[in-house]
Design a protein around this motif. Sequence first.
Motif, PDB file in Angstrom:
ATOM      1  N   GLY A  38       1.154  -0.391  12.079  1.00  0.00           N
ATOM      2  CA  GLY A  38       1.588   0.547  11.068  1.00  0.00           C
ATOM      3  C   GLY A  38       2.862   0.168  10.332  1.00  0.00           C
ATOM      4  O   GLY A  38       3.283   0.877   9.432  1.00  0.00           O
ATOM      5  N   ALA A  39       3.498  -0.926  10.707  1.00  0.00           N
ATOM      6  CA  ALA A  39       4.744  -1.325  10.058  1.00  0.00           C
ATOM      7  C   ALA A  39       4.456  -1.884   8.673  1.00  0.00           C
ATOM      8  O   ALA A  39       3.411  -2.448   8.417  1.00  0.00           O
ATOM      9  CB  ALA A  39       5.480  -2.361  10.897  1.00  0.00           C
ATOM     10  N   THR A  40       5.405  -1.694   7.783  1.00  0.00           N
ATOM     11  CA  THR A  40       5.314  -2.257   6.446  1.00  0.00           C
ATOM     12  C   THR A  40       6.246  -3.450   6.374  1.00  0.00           C
ATOM     13  O   THR A  40       7.397  -3.369   6.770  1.00  0.00           O
ATOM     14  CB  THR A  40       5.730  -1.212   5.384  1.00  0.00           C
ATOM     15  OG1 THR A  40       4.857  -0.091   5.499  1.00  0.00           O
ATOM     16  CG2 THR A  40       5.654  -1.787   3.988  1.00  0.00           C
ATOM     17  N   HIS A  41       5.740  -4.574   5.873  1.00  0.00           N
ATOM     18  CA  HIS A  41       6.529  -5.791   5.766  1.00  0.00           C
ATOM     19  C   HIS A  41       6.569  -6.234   4.318  1.00  0.00           C
ATOM     20  O   HIS A  41       5.553  -6.219   3.635  1.00  0.00           O
ATOM     21  CB  HIS A  41       5.920  -6.923   6.603  1.00  0.00           C
ATOM     22  CG  HIS A  41       5.756  -6.592   8.042  1.00  0.00           C
ATOM     23  ND1 HIS A  41       6.808  -6.552   8.913  1.00  0.00           N
ATOM     24  CD2 HIS A  41       4.663  -6.263   8.753  1.00  0.00           C
ATOM     25  CE1 HIS A  41       6.369  -6.225  10.113  1.00  0.00           C
ATOM     26  NE2 HIS A  41       5.073  -6.037  10.031  1.00  0.00           N
ATOM     27  N   ASN A  42       7.722  -6.640   3.859  1.00  0.00           N
ATOM     28  CA  ASN A  42       7.823  -7.251   2.542  1.00  0.00           C
ATOM     29  C   ASN A  42       7.938  -8.740   2.765  1.00  0.00           C
ATOM     30  O   ASN A  42       8.941  -9.226   3.265  1.00  0.00           O
ATOM     31  CB  ASN A  42       9.032  -6.718   1.775  1.00  0.00           C
ATOM     32  CG  ASN A  42       9.065  -7.236   0.370  1.00  0.00           C
ATOM     33  OD1 ASN A  42       8.924  -8.431   0.140  1.00  0.00           O
ATOM     34  ND2 ASN A  42       9.234  -6.339  -0.578  1.00  0.00           N
ATOM     35  N   LEU A  43       6.898  -9.457   2.417  1.00  0.00           N
ATOM     36  CA  LEU A  43       6.840 -10.881   2.702  1.00  0.00           C
ATOM     37  C   LEU A  43       7.752 -11.700   1.811  1.00  0.00           C
ATOM     38  O   LEU A  43       7.985 -12.876   2.073  1.00  0.00           O
ATOM     39  CB  LEU A  43       5.406 -11.382   2.557  1.00  0.00           C
ATOM     40  CG  LEU A  43       4.413 -10.763   3.525  1.00  0.00           C
ATOM     41  CD1 LEU A  43       3.011 -11.256   3.218  1.00  0.00           C
ATOM     42  CD2 LEU A  43       4.789 -11.058   4.953  1.00  0.00           C
TER      43      LEU A  43
END
Length: 170
Positions: free
Chosen positions: A51-56
């Motif tokens: 469920g984590a959001t990552h900004n690549l």
Amino acid sequence: MLKLQHNALRVCDDHIARAGEYDVAGHVCGWTPIDPHVKIAALVLGGLMSGATHNLISTALPSRDAEVVDHLLTADGVRLERIVSLGQASPDDFWYDQPEAEWVMLLSGHARLRLAEESHDRDLKPGDAVYLPARCRHRVTWTDPAQPTVWLALFVDADLRPAVTEPVHR
């Protein structure tokens, strides 16, 4: 023992721990290998996987010494990596000749890619994607030394017979 630096989380039934060094066989030093049927790695930067959001792009930590490779997801015959370059390029006499197919997209920065069968470099900018079939000899001839070049690379085992389809625009 030769060791390679990677940023990844090791996920198993009992714990989640940061993995910093892998030996050349791909095993995490000091740990037993993950079940070969289900391997999951999560991006270290930005939290846990579920469920984590990552900004690549914004979490890219470039290094002038070596590319940074983050293993985002692995499964039987499939591997997804984020690669961050800062002025790195393939040596002049080196060609990648991989047993798996690779689909690569430039997320940010600027790079040049050469395929052995072509007489000129491909100039890549953010949003550009290239499919490289298994055994397609290629090399990175240049990445921007002034800003991080962030790649998203999907590797697929040739036995899975990957095929590229044209996007459908609606």
